[in-house]
Scaffold this active site. Structure first.
Site, PDB file in Angstrom:
ATOM      1  N   GLN A  93       0.853  -1.200   0.000  1.00 13.68           N
ATOM      2  CA  GLN A  93       0.000   0.000   0.000  1.00 13.68           C
ATOM      3  C   GLN A  93       0.885   1.245   0.000  1.00 13.68           C
ATOM      4  OE1 GLN A  93      -3.703  -0.673   2.766  1.00 13.68           O
ATOM      5  NE2 GLN A  93      -1.984  -1.793   3.660  1.00 13.68           N
ATOM      6  N   ILE A  95       3.700   4.008  -1.090  1.00 14.52           N
ATOM      7  CA  ILE A  95       4.091   4.647  -2.365  1.00 14.52           C
ATOM      8  C   ILE A  95       5.589   4.954  -2.374  1.00 14.52           C
ATOM      9  CG2 ILE A  95       1.762   5.540  -2.784  1.00 14.52           C
ATOM     10  CD1 ILE A  95       2.645   8.274  -1.792  1.00 14.52           C
ATOM     11  N   HIS A 111      -1.511   1.317  -4.369  1.00 17.44           N
ATOM     12  CA  HIS A 111      -1.890   2.734  -4.231  1.00 17.44           C
ATOM     13  C   HIS A 111      -0.991   3.657  -5.026  1.00 17.44           C
ATOM     14  CE1 HIS A 111      -4.056   1.720  -0.196  1.00 17.44           C
ATOM     15  NE2 HIS A 111      -4.767   1.385  -1.251  1.00 17.44           N
ATOM     16  N   GLY A 178       2.515  -4.328   9.102  1.00 16.55           N
ATOM     17  CA  GLY A 178       2.500  -2.884   9.321  1.00 16.55           C
ATOM     18  C   GLY A 178       1.350  -2.152   8.673  1.00 16.55           C
ATOM     19  N   SER A 180      -2.862  -0.957   9.374  1.00 16.17           N
ATOM     20  CA  SER A 180      -3.920  -0.854  10.394  1.00 16.17           C
ATOM     21  C   SER A 180      -5.206  -1.521   9.927  1.00 16.17           C
ATOM     22  CB  SER A 180      -4.210   0.625  10.685  1.00 16.17           C
ATOM     23  OG  SER A 180      -4.670   1.256   9.489  1.00 16.17           O
ATOM     24  N   ASN A 204       2.461  -6.861  13.246  1.00 13.98           N
ATOM     25  CA  ASN A 204       2.167  -5.442  13.447  1.00 13.98           C
ATOM     26  C   ASN A 204       2.667  -4.964  14.806  1.00 13.98           C
ATOM     27  OD1 ASN A 204       0.794  -3.273  11.878  1.00 13.98           O
ATOM     28  ND2 ASN A 204      -0.378  -3.055  13.780  1.00 13.98           N
ATOM     29  N   ALA A 220       8.477  -3.970  13.122  1.00  7.99           N
ATOM     30  CA  ALA A 220       8.702  -4.775  11.903  1.00  7.99           C
ATOM     31  C   ALA A 220      10.173  -5.168  11.745  1.00  7.99           C
ATOM     32  CB  ALA A 220       8.221  -3.992  10.682  1.00  7.99           C
TER      33      ALA A 220
HETATM   34  N1  APR Z   1       6.478  -1.945  12.965  1.00 11.07           N
HETATM   35  C1  APR Z   1       5.311  -2.566  12.649  1.00 11.07           C
HETATM   36  N2  APR Z   1       4.121  -1.930  12.560  1.00 11.07           N
HETATM   37  C2  APR Z   1       4.119  -0.603  12.803  1.00 11.07           C
HETATM   38  C3  APR Z   1       5.292   0.114  13.132  1.00 11.07           C
HETATM   39  C4  APR Z   1       6.505  -0.617  13.205  1.00 11.07           C
HETATM   40  N3  APR Z   1       7.655  -0.019  13.521  1.00 11.07           N
HETATM   41  N4  APR Z   1       4.943   1.428  13.334  1.00 11.07           N
HETATM   42  C5  APR Z   1       3.611   1.515  13.119  1.00 11.07           C
HETATM   43  N5  APR Z   1       3.114   0.302  12.814  1.00 11.07           N
HETATM   44  C6  APR Z   1       1.720  -0.069  12.503  1.00 11.07           C
HETATM   45  C7  APR Z   1       0.688   0.721  13.268  1.00 11.07           C
HETATM   46  O1  APR Z   1       0.392   0.071  14.502  1.00 11.07           O
HETATM   47  C8  APR Z   1      -0.509   0.687  12.302  1.00 11.07           C
HETATM   48  O2  APR Z   1      -1.319  -0.447  12.570  1.00 11.07           O
HETATM   49  O3  APR Z   1       1.520   0.232  11.143  1.00 11.07           O
HETATM   50  C9  APR Z   1       0.134   0.534  10.920  1.00 11.07           C
HETATM   51  C10 APR Z   1       0.067   1.787  10.070  1.00 11.07           C
HETATM   52  O4  APR Z   1      -1.295   2.062   9.849  1.00 11.07           O
HETATM   53  P1  APR Z   1      -1.700   3.293   8.931  1.00 11.07           P
HETATM   54  O5  APR Z   1      -0.985   4.519   9.374  1.00 11.07           O
HETATM   55  O6  APR Z   1      -3.202   3.298   8.864  1.00 11.07           O
HETATM   56  O7  APR Z   1      -1.113   2.947   7.477  1.00 11.07           O
HETATM   57  P2  APR Z   1      -1.666   1.907   6.432  1.00 11.07           P
HETATM   58  O8  APR Z   1      -2.359   0.759   7.113  1.00 11.07           O
HETATM   59  O9  APR Z   1      -0.564   1.588   5.517  1.00 11.07           O
HETATM   60  O10 APR Z   1      -2.771   2.768   5.638  1.00 11.07           O
HETATM   61  C11 APR Z   1      -3.358   2.160   4.499  1.00 11.07           C
HETATM   62  O11 APR Z   1      -4.498   4.212   4.004  1.00 11.07           O
HETATM   63  O12 APR Z   1      -4.528   6.458   3.910  1.00 11.07           O
HETATM   64  C12 APR Z   1      -4.382   5.331   3.146  1.00 11.07           C
HETATM   65  O13 APR Z   1      -3.242   5.262   1.118  1.00 11.07           O
HETATM   66  C13 APR Z   1      -3.038   5.278   2.499  1.00 11.07           C
HETATM   67  O14 APR Z   1      -1.824   3.281   1.897  1.00 11.07           O
HETATM   68  C14 APR Z   1      -2.453   3.967   2.983  1.00 11.07           C
HETATM   69  C15 APR Z   1      -3.668   3.210   3.476  1.00 11.07           C
END
Ligand code: APR
Length: 234
Positions: A93, A95, A111, A178, A180, A204, A220
């Site tokens: 997901q 970029i 994405h 990683g 949400s 995660n 991670a």
């Molecule tokens: N190691 C593992 N996981 C981690 C770490 C880490 N160091 N730091 C943060 N996280 C986890 C958080 O707990 C969270 O669950 O990574 C996740 C990030 O979640 P989001 O910020 O929601 O990002 P993501 O899931 O990639 O969002 C998906 O949403 O807004 C759109 O296009 C955007 O691609 C993105 C999509």
């Protein structure tokens, strides 16, 4: 866990967090400082394109800076893909290009990509490593005003869905790293895999309220290398 033969891995912003790239939904994350409707929707781009160009130009500049590098999680994924021997698809997901820089090969950016721009007229996609905006001429139309980030905004169709759905139907293990699980269709991929009797594993930092078969919590850069090294010993 039995030795897999066909694997789909989904990554989200959490895999790049330890490389210094903010995630989206952390309390000080990207969406806390930049309202989604202003910088990540077609309507926002139509309303104020310069704000959107600036948002992505700033993120591209950060990605291109010296201090942003792949971390051990990116490297562990690339090593596993090289040593695995089975079929392996990495759906991200993200970029950023950290998976590519770490050596991953079979990658689909659902994405889009920060280092690509697209002509809205011809739909031709161009590599871009510096800033661009409304006044930048595309090589196809040779006129300004047609170029946009090659990024999927809210309300737009994600890329590569047919290929991804085929892979989800054929894999025997699905691993999410990683993410949400807030944004569909990616958030539902593990359920598609489950319907086809794949094992589903979530790596995660914290709980996401999902119903994967297995959850492994931690940063991670620590849990990903450990998990994939163990998988290779099965
Ligand atoms: N190691 C593992 N996981 C981690 C770490 C880490 N160091 N730091 C943060 N996280 C986890 C958080 O707990 C969270 O669950 O990574 C996740 C990030 O979640 P989001 O910020 O929601 O990002 P993501 O899931 O990639 O969002 C998906 O949403 O807004 C759109 O296009 C955007 O691609 C993105 C999509």
């Amino acid at each position: 866990m039995k030795k897999p033969e066909s694997m789909v891995v989904l990554t989200g912003a959490g895999i790049s967090a330890e490389s210094g790239i903010e995630t989206f939904r952390a309390k000080d994350g990207l969406w806390a400082n930049h309202p989604v409707e202003e910088v990540a929707t077609p309507e926002g781009f139509a309303r104020n394109s310069q704000l959107v160009y600036r948002f992505y130009n700033e993120r591209r500049e950060q990605l291109m800076s010296e201090e942003i590098k792949p971390n051990n999680a990116h490297s562990a994924l690339a090593k596993f893909e090289h040593d695995f021997g089975g079929s392996f698809l990495l759906v991200t997901q993200n970029i950023d290009d950290l998976h590519e820089r770490a050596g991953s090969k079979n990658i689909l950016h659902i994405h889009g990509e920060l280092l690509k721009m697209r002509c809205s007229n011809s739909q031709i996609v161009f590599d871009i490593r510096e800033s661009f905006d409304f006044d930048t001429h595309c090589q196809c139309c040779r006129s300004p005003g047609n170029l946009r980030p090659h990024v999927v905004w809210f309300g737009e169709m994600p890329f590569h869905m047919n290929q991804i759905n085929m892979a989800l139907g054929a894999c025997d293990i699905f691993v999410a790293i990683g993410t949400s699980g807030n944004v569909y269709p990616a958030a539902g991929f593990y359920q598609n895999a489950k319907i086809n009797n794949a094992q589903t594993v979530e790596l995660n930092l914290e709980e996401t309220g999902s119903t994967f078969d297995t959850h492994i919590y931690g940063p991670a850069s620590q849990v990903v290398p450990r998990f994939f090294e163990e998988l290779l010993t099965l």
